[in-house]
Design an enzyme around this catalytic site. Structure first.
Site, short mmCIF file in Angstrom:
data_model
loop_
_atom_site.label_atom_id
_atom_site.label_comp_id
_atom_site.label_asym_id
_atom_site.label_seq_id
_atom_site.Cartn_x
_atom_site.Cartn_y
_atom_site.Cartn_z
N THR A 25 -7.50 -31.97 -14.15
CA THR A 25 -8.48 -33.05 -14.04
C THR A 25 -8.05 -34.10 -13.03
O THR A 25 -6.86 -34.31 -12.80
CB THR A 25 -8.65 -33.71 -15.43
N ASP A 26 -9.04 -34.80 -12.48
CA ASP A 26 -8.73 -35.92 -11.57
C ASP A 26 -8.10 -37.10 -12.32
O ASP A 26 -7.52 -37.99 -11.70
CB ASP A 26 -9.99 -36.37 -10.82
N GLU A 27 -8.20 -37.08 -13.66
CA GLU A 27 -7.67 -38.23 -14.43
C GLU A 27 -6.16 -38.36 -14.34
O GLU A 27 -5.61 -39.41 -14.71
CB GLU A 27 -8.07 -38.11 -15.90
N TYR A 41 -4.85 -38.07 -23.46
CA TYR A 41 -5.42 -36.85 -22.86
C TYR A 41 -4.90 -36.66 -21.44
O TYR A 41 -4.35 -35.61 -21.10
CB TYR A 41 -6.96 -36.92 -22.86
N LYS A 98 -2.44 -33.75 -19.70
CA LYS A 98 -2.86 -32.90 -18.58
C LYS A 98 -1.89 -33.07 -17.40
O LYS A 98 -1.54 -32.09 -16.74
CB LYS A 98 -4.29 -33.24 -18.15
#
Ligand code: NAD
Ligand code: DAU
Length: 331
Positions: free
Chosen positions: A120-122, A147, A151
């Protein structure tokens, strides 16, 4: 090719399976634990001779090893995926996202199987609203939530297994997906199904937060492109230039569903709420020749609204329990 897809009964994983079956001759084996977020019905319509479904957990090393032994490539989607849940109970995020990814990497190492890790970009934290820069493959990792930190941890495990053990892996970090089969806990399906049920949409805080929307089918075509042409050891960012703030998205959903555009509630904001994500996907476009097919967000959103209207039996079983959890938090 014999593809093993973890998390293939989830939102993006099931979209990927449908995409693979429609666009290749590959056989797909799905490994999915069918958590609250997994739904076997999301794979309905896939011909039986193209799909093997295995109900199991990615932390089960013996099961994982037996499946890797029969696969030519693995695409790893399985995860605990919802930020709000990770703020309430981080433990399953550590178990699945970190220990689960570790378990898969050990199997990839043992069996020498090509591995693609979905992320993810997060992992890159967030941007100011007026920052002219977007995330690139060299942006430093600064995740905010349990979260996104799990990741980020999983990405770093993949990088270490590539360098230390020669695992044949690639990584992609994608922005916010929308489309069919997304759980009603997530922003867009929550608001669409609220309107269908006569509940007012719920906007966290002032709704100024920006997300960079991409249709799930474009995410799938990007992943297939990376599997086909990606360079081992490389990371590719996936995005479709779809930045919109949450208020605009809620107002657009209401308008497309023939409601007054201000018929929503502002509710308690998310703790530590990331302000803005924005992806620069020029490496993937330039080096591998990928382009997204869904250039018009309003058209893609409208088709997504139609899908939720036509598939109430798919989402209705989860709706009341999901709204009860949100109500308990003032959201
Ligand atoms: P999802 O929550 O809809 O689906 C996750 C799937 O994984 C479910 O089918 C679930 O049953 C399965 N699963 C969970 N724990 C498991 C375990 N221990 N063993 C086996 N299966 C397990 O998630 P999603 O939104 O489809 O996200 C899929 C992947 O894409 C995740 O890795 C996520 O980080 C990543 N991603 C998501 C987005 C997005 O916008 N949703 C964007 C970028 C990246
Ligand atoms: O950027 C990629 C990420 O996108 C993925 O890694 C995650 O798995 C995926 O869940 C998604 O994370 P977000 O936290 O951005 O998505 P979510 O749908 O939960 O929320 C999108 C935005 O909408 C966010 O700013 C919070 C806000 N929101 C969310 C809900 C559920 C609301 O305003 N109201 C809501 O009811």
């Amino acid at each position: 090719m014999r593809l093993l897809v973890t998390g293939g009964a989830g939102f993006i994983g099931s979209n990927f399976v449908h995409h693979v079956v429609a666009n290749t001759d590959d056989h797909v084996t799905v490994l999915d634990a069918l958590t609250y977020a997994g739904n076997r019905a999301s794979l309905a319509g896939v011909p039986a001779d193209r799909l093997t479904f295995v109900h199991g957990d990615i932390t089960d090393a013996a099961l994982v090893s037996s499946l890797f032994a029969k696969a030519d490539a693995v695409v790893h989607y399985a995860a605990e995926s919802h930020n709000d849940n990770s703020l309430d109970d981080p433990r399953p995020f550590v178990d699945t996202n970190i220990v689960g990814t570790y378990t898969l990497l050990e199997a990839a190492r043992r069996h020498g199987v090509r591995f693609h890790h979905i992320s993810t970009d997060e992992v890159y934290g967030d941007l100011e609203l007026d920052d002219p820069e977007r995330f690139t493959e060299s942006t430093p990792y600064t995740p905010s939530s349990p979260y996104s930190s799990t990741k980020a941890g999983s990405d770093l495990l993949v990088r270490a297994w590539i360098r230390s053990f020669g695992v044949q892996a690639t990584i992609s970090n994608c922005s916010n997906n929308y489309g069919p089969y997304q759980h009603v806990e997530k922003f867009i399906p929550r608001q669409i199904t609220n309107v269908i049920r006569g509940i007012r949409p719920k906007l966290y805080g002032a709704g100024q937060n920006v997300r960079d929307w991409i249709h799930a089918d474009d995410h799938s075509s990007a992943v297939l492109t990376i599997l086909d042409k990606g360079v081992i050891g490389e990371t590719y960012l996936i995005g479709a230039d779809g930045e919109r703030n949450n208020r605009d998205v809620v107002e657009l959903i209401l308008t497309l569903m023939d409601q007054p555009s201000d018929a929503y509630d502002q509710v308690t904001d998310r703790v530590g709420h990331d302000l803005r994500y924005a992806i620069d996907s020029s490496k993937l476009r330039r080096e591998l020749g990928w382009t997204p097919a869904y250039s018009d967000f309003e058209q893609g959103l409208s088709a997504t609204i139609d899908w939720y209207r036509a598939n109430e039996e798919w989402w209705a079983p989860a709706k009341d329990a999901t709204e009860a959890i949100y109500a308990g938090k003032g959201q």
